[in-house]
Design a protein around this motif. Sequence first.
Motif, PDB file in Angstrom:
ATOM      1  N   CYS A  28     -12.483   4.760  -6.136  1.00  8.68           N
ATOM      2  CA  CYS A  28     -11.408   3.804  -6.435  1.00  8.68           C
ATOM      3  C   CYS A  28     -11.614   3.210  -7.817  1.00  8.68           C
ATOM      4  N   MET A  63      -5.818  12.938  -2.070  1.00 10.73           N
ATOM      5  CA  MET A  63      -4.789  12.078  -1.519  1.00 10.73           C
ATOM      6  C   MET A  63      -4.933  10.754  -2.247  1.00 10.73           C
ATOM      7  N   LYS A  64      -3.858  10.197  -2.747  1.00  8.29           N
ATOM      8  CA  LYS A  64      -3.933   8.971  -3.539  1.00  8.29           C
ATOM      9  C   LYS A  64      -3.402   7.793  -2.733  1.00  8.29           C
ATOM     10  N   MET A  65      -4.178   6.698  -2.737  1.00  6.73           N
ATOM     11  CA  MET A  65      -3.743   5.435  -2.145  1.00  6.73           C
ATOM     12  C   MET A  65      -3.673   4.403  -3.250  1.00  6.73           C
ATOM     13  N   VAL A 116       0.862  -1.171   0.000  1.00  9.15           N
ATOM     14  CA  VAL A 116       0.000   0.000   0.000  1.00  9.15           C
ATOM     15  C   VAL A 116       0.903   1.227   0.000  1.00  9.15           C
ATOM     16  N   SER A 117       0.634   2.182  -0.878  1.00  8.81           N
ATOM     17  CA  SER A 117       1.363   3.450  -0.830  1.00  8.81           C
ATOM     18  C   SER A 117       0.345   4.583  -0.746  1.00  8.81           C
ATOM     19  N   ILE A 118       0.733   5.630  -0.052  1.00  8.68           N
ATOM     20  CA  ILE A 118      -0.137   6.788   0.154  1.00  8.68           C
ATOM     21  C   ILE A 118       0.631   8.029  -0.272  1.00  8.68           C
ATOM     22  N   SER A 119      -0.007   8.881  -1.058  1.00  7.92           N
ATOM     23  CA  SER A 119       0.639  10.093  -1.540  1.00  7.92           C
ATOM     24  C   SER A 119      -0.244  11.310  -1.268  1.00  7.92           C
ATOM     25  N   ASP A 172      -8.650   7.678  -4.859  1.00  6.92           N
ATOM     26  CA  ASP A 172      -8.460   9.105  -4.619  1.00  6.92           C
ATOM     27  C   ASP A 172      -9.432   9.508  -3.524  1.00  6.92           C
ATOM     28  N   ASN A 210       1.912   2.738   9.128  1.00  2.00           N
ATOM     29  CA  ASN A 210       2.895   2.616   8.056  1.00  2.00           C
ATOM     30  C   ASN A 210       4.054   1.726   8.474  1.00  2.00           C
TER      31      ASN A 210
END
Length: 159
Positions: free
Chosen positions: A80, A39-41, A8-11, A90, A145
């Motif tokens: 999603c 915010m993007k996951m 999983v990445s979060i930006s 998003d 995280n």
Amino acid sequence: MNSARCDVSISFDDVEYGGHAEFNADATYALTYTPRGPMKMVIGMPCVDADGVSKTCAELDEEMRAAPLAEEPLFQSGRCGMIGEDCVCDLFVREDPRTEAGVWGVLGTTLVTQEDGEEWGFNDRAFCVEGSSFTLGTETLTEENEGKPMKRFMRLTKR
């Protein structure tokens, strides 16, 4: 629970902040800012499950659209969809003004703040000043995280 690798990445890269900051000579500060943007996951499909039951990205999207995000103070909506082999979501940040006030000090290249009602050092922030631009950064370690640093930056520009 799914035993496959779960990535999983979060930006927060597309979230923008507008507002006002004051760092006063008496070592007090006040921030008022409003975030806006997505915010993007990016979620690896082995991670898309609930209570050990695998879900599709479409099911996650449906649940996210039906979820009462209004109860979540950070987000106003979300969606999603599949991109390649990942489910990409998003989450749109709620555009509510936020405030922070307290006292500040500097230790080397770290801005140390004590927000009203918090303990010293809770908000240690690396900072950089270049011309009329003042950039604050934070590294927060959380259980979510798994001990990896999450980085956020806020650039303030004097006008």
